[in-house]
Design a protein around this motif. Structure first.
Motif, PDB file in Angstrom:
ATOM      1  N   ALA A 173       8.860   5.364   7.407  1.00 40.92           N
ATOM      2  CA  ALA A 173       9.301   4.251   8.250  1.00 40.92           C
ATOM      3  C   ALA A 173       9.858   3.091   7.433  1.00 40.92           C
ATOM      4  O   ALA A 173      10.374   2.126   7.999  1.00 40.92           O
ATOM      5  N   GLY A 174       9.728   3.175   6.115  1.00 36.86           N
ATOM      6  CA  GLY A 174      10.313   2.159   5.251  1.00 36.86           C
ATOM      7  C   GLY A 174       9.339   1.266   4.514  1.00 36.86           C
ATOM      8  O   GLY A 174       9.756   0.368   3.789  1.00 36.86           O
ATOM      9  N   ALA A 175       8.041   1.505   4.685  1.00 37.42           N
ATOM     10  CA  ALA A 175       7.050   0.684   3.982  1.00 37.42           C
ATOM     11  C   ALA A 175       7.081   0.975   2.489  1.00 37.42           C
ATOM     12  O   ALA A 175       7.226   2.125   2.067  1.00 37.42           O
ATOM     13  N   THR A 176       6.934  -0.075   1.685  1.00 38.55           N
ATOM     14  CA  THR A 176       6.891   0.095   0.232  1.00 38.55           C
ATOM     15  C   THR A 176       5.468   0.280  -0.281  1.00 38.55           C
ATOM     16  O   THR A 176       5.245   0.455  -1.474  1.00 38.55           O
ATOM     17  N   GLY A 177       4.506   0.249   0.655  1.00 37.81           N
ATOM     18  CA  GLY A 177       3.122   0.473   0.302  1.00 37.81           C
ATOM     19  C   GLY A 177       2.285   0.537   1.560  1.00 37.81           C
ATOM     20  O   GLY A 177       2.758   0.218   2.653  1.00 37.81           O
ATOM     21  N   VAL A 178       1.039   0.969   1.410  1.00 34.83           N
ATOM     22  CA  VAL A 178       0.103   1.016   2.533  1.00 34.83           C
ATOM     23  C   VAL A 178      -1.155   0.256   2.141  1.00 34.83           C
ATOM     24  O   VAL A 178      -1.717   0.470   1.066  1.00 34.83           O
ATOM     25  N   ALA A 179      -1.570  -0.664   2.993  1.00 38.54           N
ATOM     26  CA  ALA A 179      -2.786  -1.444   2.750  1.00 38.54           C
ATOM     27  C   ALA A 179      -3.929  -0.816   3.532  1.00 38.54           C
ATOM     28  O   ALA A 179      -3.818  -0.609   4.741  1.00 38.54           O
ATOM     29  N   VAL A 180      -5.003  -0.496   2.844  1.00 42.68           N
ATOM     30  CA  VAL A 180      -6.127   0.195   3.480  1.00 42.68           C
ATOM     31  C   VAL A 180      -7.408  -0.572   3.226  1.00 42.68           C
ATOM     32  O   VAL A 180      -7.590  -1.199   2.183  1.00 42.68           O
ATOM     33  N   LEU A 181      -8.297  -0.523   4.192  1.00 45.75           N
ATOM     34  CA  LEU A 181      -9.609  -1.155   4.055  1.00 45.75           C
ATOM     35  C   LEU A 181     -10.691  -0.107   4.261  1.00 45.75           C
ATOM     36  O   LEU A 181     -11.316   0.342   3.318  1.00 45.75           O
ATOM     37  N   GLU A 184       6.151  -6.887  -6.471  1.00 49.00           N
ATOM     38  CA  GLU A 184       5.466  -6.918  -5.198  1.00 49.00           C
ATOM     39  C   GLU A 184       4.520  -5.716  -5.117  1.00 49.00           C
ATOM     40  O   GLU A 184       4.745  -4.698  -5.770  1.00 49.00           O
ATOM     41  N   PRO A 185       3.478  -5.825  -4.299  1.00 51.07           N
ATOM     42  CA  PRO A 185       2.545  -4.700  -4.159  1.00 51.07           C
ATOM     43  C   PRO A 185       3.236  -3.439  -3.666  1.00 51.07           C
ATOM     44  O   PRO A 185       4.152  -3.489  -2.843  1.00 51.07           O
ATOM     45  N   THR A 186       2.786  -2.320  -4.167  1.00 47.04           N
ATOM     46  CA  THR A 186       3.314  -1.030  -3.754  1.00 47.04           C
ATOM     47  C   THR A 186       2.209   0.009  -3.863  1.00 47.04           C
ATOM     48  O   THR A 186       1.140  -0.256  -4.420  1.00 47.04           O
ATOM     49  N   GLY A 187       2.477   1.195  -3.336  1.00 51.37           N
ATOM     50  CA  GLY A 187       1.470   2.244  -3.391  1.00 51.37           C
ATOM     51  C   GLY A 187       0.321   1.973  -2.433  1.00 51.37           C
ATOM     52  O   GLY A 187       0.516   1.392  -1.364  1.00 51.37           O
ATOM     53  N   VAL A 188      -0.870   2.379  -2.824  1.00 48.40           N
ATOM     54  CA  VAL A 188      -2.069   2.141  -2.023  1.00 48.40           C
ATOM     55  C   VAL A 188      -2.672   0.807  -2.436  1.00 48.40           C
ATOM     56  O   VAL A 188      -3.045   0.612  -3.592  1.00 48.40           O
ATOM     57  N   VAL A 189      -2.721  -0.120  -1.500  1.00 52.06           N
ATOM     58  CA  VAL A 189      -3.255  -1.461  -1.739  1.00 52.06           C
ATOM     59  C   VAL A 189      -4.587  -1.563  -0.999  1.00 52.06           C
ATOM     60  O   VAL A 189      -4.657  -1.295   0.201  1.00 52.06           O
ATOM     61  N   VAL A 190      -5.647  -1.933  -1.698  1.00 58.08           N
ATOM     62  CA  VAL A 190      -6.982  -1.963  -1.104  1.00 58.08           C
ATOM     63  C   VAL A 190      -7.354  -3.377  -0.675  1.00 58.08           C
ATOM     64  O   VAL A 190      -7.244  -4.323  -1.467  1.00 58.08           O
ATOM     65  N   LEU A 191      -7.787  -3.527   0.567  1.00 57.01           N
ATOM     66  CA  LEU A 191      -8.359  -4.776   1.063  1.00 57.01           C
ATOM     67  C   LEU A 191      -9.879  -4.656   1.029  1.00 57.01           C
ATOM     68  O   LEU A 191     -10.433  -3.623   1.416  1.00 57.01           O
ATOM     69  N   THR A 192     -10.548  -5.699   0.579  1.00 55.01           N
ATOM     70  CA  THR A 192     -11.999  -5.623   0.426  1.00 55.01           C
ATOM     71  C   THR A 192     -12.743  -6.031   1.694  1.00 55.01           C
ATOM     72  O   THR A 192     -12.269  -6.843   2.482  1.00 55.01           O
ATOM     73  N   ASP A 193     -13.923  -5.461   1.856  1.00 49.57           N
ATOM     74  CA  ASP A 193     -14.871  -5.876   2.895  1.00 49.57           C
ATOM     75  C   ASP A 193     -16.256  -5.410   2.470  1.00 49.57           C
ATOM     76  O   ASP A 193     -16.619  -4.248   2.653  1.00 49.57           O
ATOM     77  N   ARG A 194     -17.000  -6.308   1.876  1.00 52.15           N
ATOM     78  CA  ARG A 194     -18.305  -5.938   1.326  1.00 52.15           C
ATOM     79  C   ARG A 194     -19.282  -5.521   2.416  1.00 52.15           C
ATOM     80  O   ARG A 194     -20.264  -4.819   2.142  1.00 52.15           O
ATOM     81  N   ARG A 195     -19.028  -5.915   3.665  1.00 55.40           N
ATOM     82  CA  ARG A 195     -19.955  -5.605   4.748  1.00 55.40           C
ATOM     83  C   ARG A 195     -19.895  -4.145   5.170  1.00 55.40           C
ATOM     84  O   ARG A 195     -20.863  -3.623   5.731  1.00 55.40           O
ATOM     85  N   VAL A 196     -18.782  -3.482   4.917  1.00 58.63           N
ATOM     86  CA  VAL A 196     -18.690  -2.064   5.269  1.00 58.63           C
ATOM     87  C   VAL A 196     -18.639  -1.165   4.041  1.00 58.63           C
ATOM     88  O   VAL A 196     -18.681   0.066   4.177  1.00 58.63           O
ATOM     89  N   ALA A 197     -18.566  -1.756   2.854  1.00 58.53           N
ATOM     90  CA  ALA A 197     -18.514  -0.964   1.627  1.00 58.53           C
ATOM     91  C   ALA A 197     -19.799  -0.156   1.460  1.00 58.53           C
ATOM     92  O   ALA A 197     -20.894  -0.640   1.769  1.00 58.53           O
ATOM     93  N   PRO A 244      12.914  -9.531   5.991  1.00 63.32           N
ATOM     94  CA  PRO A 244      13.743  -9.892   4.846  1.00 63.32           C
ATOM     95  C   PRO A 244      13.081  -9.583   3.509  1.00 63.32           C
ATOM     96  O   PRO A 244      13.689  -9.782   2.463  1.00 63.32           O
ATOM     97  N   VAL A 245      11.832  -9.126   3.547  1.00 61.71           N
ATOM     98  CA  VAL A 245      11.089  -8.864   2.311  1.00 61.71           C
ATOM     99  C   VAL A 245      10.398  -7.507   2.411  1.00 61.71           C
ATOM    100  O   VAL A 245      10.273  -6.941   3.497  1.00 61.71           O
ATOM    101  N   PRO A 246       9.930  -6.963   1.293  1.00 58.06           N
ATOM    102  CA  PRO A 246       9.232  -5.675   1.321  1.00 58.06           C
ATOM    103  C   PRO A 246       8.002  -5.713   2.225  1.00 58.06           C
ATOM    104  O   PRO A 246       7.365  -6.750   2.400  1.00 58.06           O
ATOM    105  N   VAL A 247       7.669  -4.544   2.767  1.00 56.85           N
ATOM    106  CA  VAL A 247       6.617  -4.427   3.778  1.00 56.85           C
ATOM    107  C   VAL A 247       5.510  -3.491   3.319  1.00 56.85           C
ATOM    108  O   VAL A 247       5.777  -2.392   2.814  1.00 56.85           O
ATOM    109  N   LEU A 248       4.269  -3.934   3.512  1.00 59.96           N
ATOM    110  CA  LEU A 248       3.108  -3.065   3.416  1.00 59.96           C
ATOM    111  C   LEU A 248       2.651  -2.725   4.823  1.00 59.96           C
ATOM    112  O   LEU A 248       2.479  -3.626   5.652  1.00 59.96           O
TER     113      LEU A 248
END
Length: 221
Positions: free
Chosen positions: A166-174, A4-17, A145-149
């Motif tokens: 707080a218990g997150a197994t990763g952080v999703a950032v945009l 499962e995803p962990t660590g820093v997970v990047v969400l894309t958005d080409r409009r603000v990149a 019931p499952v890992p949390v980002l």
């Protein structure tokens, strides 16, 4: 074995990149990112398919994984679904879902992980909330019931640390990566904060590390 995803997970958005999306993602991968969620759902499928191929090539060199937002995996094997559906999830290798409260968590079936949002106020979706903050995130992590980002407005090392505690197994950032003048430096800084917090949590709360969110979902289909 599925991861499962962990660590820093990047969400894309080409409009603000700040640059070409593939270049921004490549820079983040250079800073340690190994998980990327391709959004860009407004693009025609052919363009999105080509973009997915380019991003997979960047991630493959680092042993990373591309997750596609929506039920179409775009020739891959990992998707991230909205809270609205579809239910049941498609039968692919990795399925994530966006959740925001206990009612949505209760609808989970064969998903492997979830995002919980918004943890903080976010420029990407202003007015979306209210923000969970660390306490609200921790309560939903306990209910999941499952890992949390953790997702939403996470831009600083202190925020990353609070999410891990707080218990997150990763952080999703945009925005933190897409808008960064130097995505490599930002990814490195946030990734270091995650690793330090995760190590500290594992050392001070071994039962939580061994039996908590990291182990949730084991034995699920």
């Amino acid at each position: 074995m599925r991861r499962e995803p962990t660590g820093v997970v990047v969400l894309t958005d080409r409009r603000v990149a700040r640059g070409a999306l593939v270049d921004v993602v490549a820079a983040a991968v250079g800073g340690g990112v190994r998980w990327v969620v391709l959004r860009e759902k407004d693009l025609p499928r052919a363009e999105r398919l080509a973009l997915a191929a380019d991003l997979r090539a960047v991630l493959a060199e680092a042993g990373g994984t591309l997750v596609v937002a929506g039920p179409d995996p775009l020739d891959g094997d990992a998707v991230h679904l909205s809270a609205a559906g579809p239910y049941p999830p498609p039968a692919v290798g990795l399925v994530g879902r966006s959740c925001h409260d206990t009612a949505e968590l209760a609808r989970l079936t064969t998903e492997h992980y979830v995002t919980l949002s918004p943890v903080y106020e976010t420029r990407t979706k202003p007015g979306y909330g209210p923000a969970l903050r660390a306490a609200g995130l921790a309560a939903l992590v306990d209910a999941s019931p499952v890992p949390v980002l953790a997702l939403g407005g996470i831009e600083t090392p202190d925020q990353v640390t609070a999410c891990v505690e707080a218990g997150a197994t990763g952080v999703a950032v945009l925005g933190a990566i897409m808008r960064a003048p130097d995505p490599t430096e930002t990814a490195t800084t946030l990734g270091r904060a995650f690793e330090e917090a995760a190590t500290r949590v594992a050392r001070t709360h071994p039962a939580r590390s061994d039996e908590g969110p990291h182990e949730k979902g084991c034995g699920r289909p």
